[in-house]
Design a protein around this motif. Sequence first.
Motif, mmCIF file in Angstrom:
data_model
loop_
_atom_site.group_PDB
_atom_site.id
_atom_site.type_symbol
_atom_site.label_atom_id
_atom_site.label_comp_id
_atom_site.label_asym_id
_atom_site.label_seq_id
_atom_site.Cartn_x
_atom_site.Cartn_y
_atom_site.Cartn_z
ATOM 1 N N GLU A 2 -1.028 -54.343 1.300
ATOM 2 C CA GLU A 2 -1.586 -53.254 0.832
ATOM 3 C C GLU A 2 -1.381 -52.104 2.124
ATOM 4 O OE1 GLU A 2 -4.215 -52.269 -2.079
ATOM 5 O OE2 GLU A 2 -3.274 -53.576 -3.709
ATOM 6 N N LEU A 3 -2.019 -52.831 3.134
ATOM 7 C CA LEU A 3 -2.140 -52.126 4.267
ATOM 8 C C LEU A 3 -0.849 -51.877 5.097
ATOM 9 C CD1 LEU A 3 -5.703 -52.981 5.782
ATOM 10 C CD2 LEU A 3 -4.890 -51.005 4.646
ATOM 11 N N PHE A 4 0.117 -52.664 4.789
ATOM 12 C CA PHE A 4 1.362 -52.535 5.607
ATOM 13 C C PHE A 4 1.920 -51.189 5.411
ATOM 14 C CE2 PHE A 4 6.014 -53.168 5.553
ATOM 15 C CZ PHE A 4 6.088 -53.486 7.016
ATOM 16 N N SER A 5 2.302 -50.240 6.036
ATOM 17 C CA SER A 5 3.099 -48.993 5.957
ATOM 18 C C SER A 5 2.054 -47.935 5.309
ATOM 19 C CB SER A 5 4.405 -49.120 5.377
ATOM 20 O OG SER A 5 4.076 -49.247 3.744
ATOM 21 N N ASP A 6 0.871 -48.317 5.693
ATOM 22 C CA ASP A 6 -0.398 -47.235 5.370
ATOM 23 C C ASP A 6 -0.342 -45.952 5.701
ATOM 24 O OD1 ASP A 6 -2.389 -46.058 3.894
ATOM 25 O OD2 ASP A 6 -3.889 -47.290 5.257
ATOM 26 N N LEU A 7 0.111 -44.725 4.912
ATOM 27 C CA LEU A 7 0.001 -43.500 5.640
ATOM 28 C C LEU A 7 -0.993 -42.869 5.486
ATOM 29 C CD1 LEU A 7 3.875 -42.583 4.626
ATOM 30 C CD2 LEU A 7 3.312 -43.103 6.758
ATOM 31 N N GLY A 8 -2.146 -43.400 4.974
ATOM 32 C CA GLY A 8 -3.502 -42.570 4.830
ATOM 33 C C GLY A 8 -3.366 -41.359 3.853
ATOM 34 N N PHE A 9 -3.027 -41.787 2.633
ATOM 35 C CA PHE A 9 -2.731 -40.642 1.492
ATOM 36 C C PHE A 9 -4.090 -39.881 1.186
ATOM 37 C CE2 PHE A 9 1.052 -43.476 -0.029
ATOM 38 C CZ PHE A 9 1.865 -42.687 0.826
ATOM 39 N N GLU A 10 -5.049 -40.847 1.030
ATOM 40 C CA GLU A 10 -6.479 -40.258 0.963
ATOM 41 C C GLU A 10 -6.738 -39.248 2.174
ATOM 42 O OE1 GLU A 10 -10.965 -41.744 0.598
ATOM 43 O OE2 GLU A 10 -9.334 -42.581 -0.832
ATOM 44 N N GLN A 11 -6.780 -39.720 3.292
ATOM 45 C CA GLN A 11 -7.103 -38.959 4.533
ATOM 46 C C GLN A 11 -6.338 -37.803 4.667
ATOM 47 O OE1 GLN A 11 -6.645 -42.311 4.468
ATOM 48 N NE2 GLN A 11 -7.861 -43.454 5.873
ATOM 49 N N ASN A 12 -5.088 -37.773 4.146
ATOM 50 C CA ASN A 12 -3.968 -36.580 4.273
ATOM 51 C C ASN A 12 -4.582 -35.822 3.442
ATOM 52 O OD1 ASN A 12 -1.301 -36.472 5.797
ATOM 53 N ND2 ASN A 12 -1.445 -38.709 5.302
ATOM 54 N N VAL A 13 -4.935 -35.840 2.041
ATOM 55 C CA VAL A 13 -5.597 -35.016 1.008
ATOM 56 C C VAL A 13 -6.523 -34.423 1.785
ATOM 57 C CG1 VAL A 13 -6.506 -34.726 -1.261
ATOM 58 C CG2 VAL A 13 -4.545 -36.030 -0.917
ATOM 59 N N VAL A 14 -7.524 -35.172 2.276
ATOM 60 C CA VAL A 14 -9.015 -34.644 2.622
ATOM 61 C C VAL A 14 -8.721 -33.796 3.721
ATOM 62 C CG1 VAL A 14 -11.240 -35.680 3.781
ATOM 63 C CG2 VAL A 14 -10.326 -36.649 1.911
ATOM 64 N N GLY A 15 -7.718 -34.333 4.949
ATOM 65 C CA GLY A 15 -7.757 -33.697 6.191
ATOM 66 C C GLY A 15 -6.797 -32.252 6.179
ATOM 67 N N SER A 16 -5.802 -32.264 5.077
ATOM 68 C CA SER A 16 -4.860 -31.066 5.014
ATOM 69 C C SER A 16 -5.571 -29.862 4.312
ATOM 70 C CB SER A 16 -3.422 -31.646 4.125
ATOM 71 O OG SER A 16 -2.832 -30.616 4.398
ATOM 72 N N GLU A 17 -5.204 -28.774 5.021
ATOM 73 C CA GLU A 17 -5.400 -27.596 4.497
ATOM 74 C C GLU A 17 -4.705 -27.291 3.136
ATOM 75 O OE1 GLU A 17 -4.716 -24.475 7.166
ATOM 76 O OE2 GLU A 17 -6.008 -25.055 8.625
ATOM 77 N N ALA A 18 -3.595 -28.140 3.030
ATOM 78 C CA ALA A 18 -2.824 -28.108 1.636
ATOM 79 C C ALA A 18 -3.362 -28.937 0.695
ATOM 80 C CB ALA A 18 -1.195 -28.182 1.926
ATOM 81 N N GLY A 19 -4.306 -29.755 0.931
ATOM 82 C CA GLY A 19 -4.797 -30.844 0.181
ATOM 83 C C GLY A 19 -5.079 -30.571 -1.355
ATOM 84 N N ARG A 20 -5.337 -29.128 -1.579
ATOM 85 C CA ARG A 20 -5.559 -28.987 -2.965
ATOM 86 C C ARG A 20 -4.221 -28.325 -3.667
ATOM 87 N NH1 ARG A 20 -10.159 -27.486 -0.468
ATOM 88 N NH2 ARG A 20 -12.039 -28.381 -1.189
ATOM 89 N N ASP A 21 -3.020 -28.410 -3.086
ATOM 90 C CA ASP A 21 -1.771 -27.771 -3.632
ATOM 91 C C ASP A 21 -1.113 -28.441 -4.346
ATOM 92 O OD1 ASP A 21 0.475 -25.493 -3.118
ATOM 93 O OD2 ASP A 21 1.573 -27.586 -2.902
#
Length: 446
Positions: free
Chosen positions: A56-75
């Motif tokens: 499951e960690l293979f090719s992990d792109l950090g989807f949760e961290q992307n949502v949390v860290g991005s300014e577009a995380g609520r779009d």
Amino acid sequence: MTVGGKTILSGAAWTFVTYAISMSIRLGSNVVLSRFLAPELMGVMVIIHTIRVGVELFSDLGFEQNVVGSEAGRDKDFLNTIWTMQLIRGLFLALVFFSISPYLSSIYKVDSTIFYAVAFVPLINAMASTSIFSLVKDVQVRKRYTFEICCEILTFVVTMAVVWFWRDVWAIVIGMLCGVAARSSLSYLLPHPPHRLLLVKRHVIEIFRFGRWIMMSSVLMYASVQIDKIYLGNALPLAIFGIYGLARTIGDLPSVLAGRICYQILFPVISASRNLEDAAIIRAIGPPRMKLLLLGCIGMSVGIAWADYAVWILYDARYSAAGWMLSILLGGAWLAVLSSLNEAVLLSRMPAFQGISSAARLVAMAIGLYIGTSYYGVTGALGAVVAGEFCRYLVLSFGQYKAGLTFMRQDFALTALLVLLVLCWAEFRYALGLGSTLDGLNFGVQ
């Protein structure tokens, strides 16, 4: 949102309470399974869990961290892009797991059909709603953990029901599949915009750009955390490995709690306050960090000093050796707790250090495992785990120093306090004629 001690402490309080419930469920499940399953089957369980997490960690792109860290995380488009990429990745990982199952079976001498069944887990897990990530984005700690606890209770009930009638490792596999399916299904009951298949180019680029560090860090982190299980699962008899795996599972609990606090509270709060000066962040984080670590220091000292009695109370005589193993592992867990707190601060400023620190731990553990197990058996493996955590801490401390966000004095003072408390507990035990928690220590090659 700004950095605030009250926000961190209140979130940490909820994290602690819900984690205590979660830990009770997992520990209860572990205890019950140890009564029904022999150490050999417990060893198989550790292997299954280790391989599953690795895939499951293979090719992990950090989807949760992307949502949390991005300014577009609520779009909506951003969330749907995340959801679509998550499904594609889940399908890809399931196919990879299927293809390597025969090889895993030959390496670990475990029935290949078990690995084929577990191969469905990444795909089922990928079907979850992005609403879970949004709760973290908004620091809705209570809702997030209430949801996770409900899922864990359901998994526990299903697993215990199956193991009662079918006392075999398949009970664990079925419980795992049902638990992941329940979590993915229940996630759609949380508030979220309508999901649809969508890939917006600019969002994909942003996700990959941020996720490249997460991907590297996840692979390195998995390898550095699980390398002992991967290596020892083949190097030790399954019975001994099952006892080691039990001690390792309990020993990881403090660092898992610290990870939850860091990634569910500290990282979102710091990400939302990225415009503040470093000195302001240190002033805000320092006091609550000190209080959290002080509580952890007291709890860890009790665990290190009385690990053998805890194992004696919870498990039968077959698992008694897990007591002294756990005492050593908890020493490494203290370093892991400090590292997790440092890592959360650096993730929003210098994310590359997450991967660098994991690489340092991996190298230290790989060398330590080879040398340690060759001369000192399981004890050498335990020493390698502690050495790996120490190397990880040093790298992260250097990164914090470069970022101007160091807490070295605080860490040193609390570590000294931990050593003092453990020595006091040891003296108390000797005064009562109870010996040491390390009395069963075995330096022989297994």
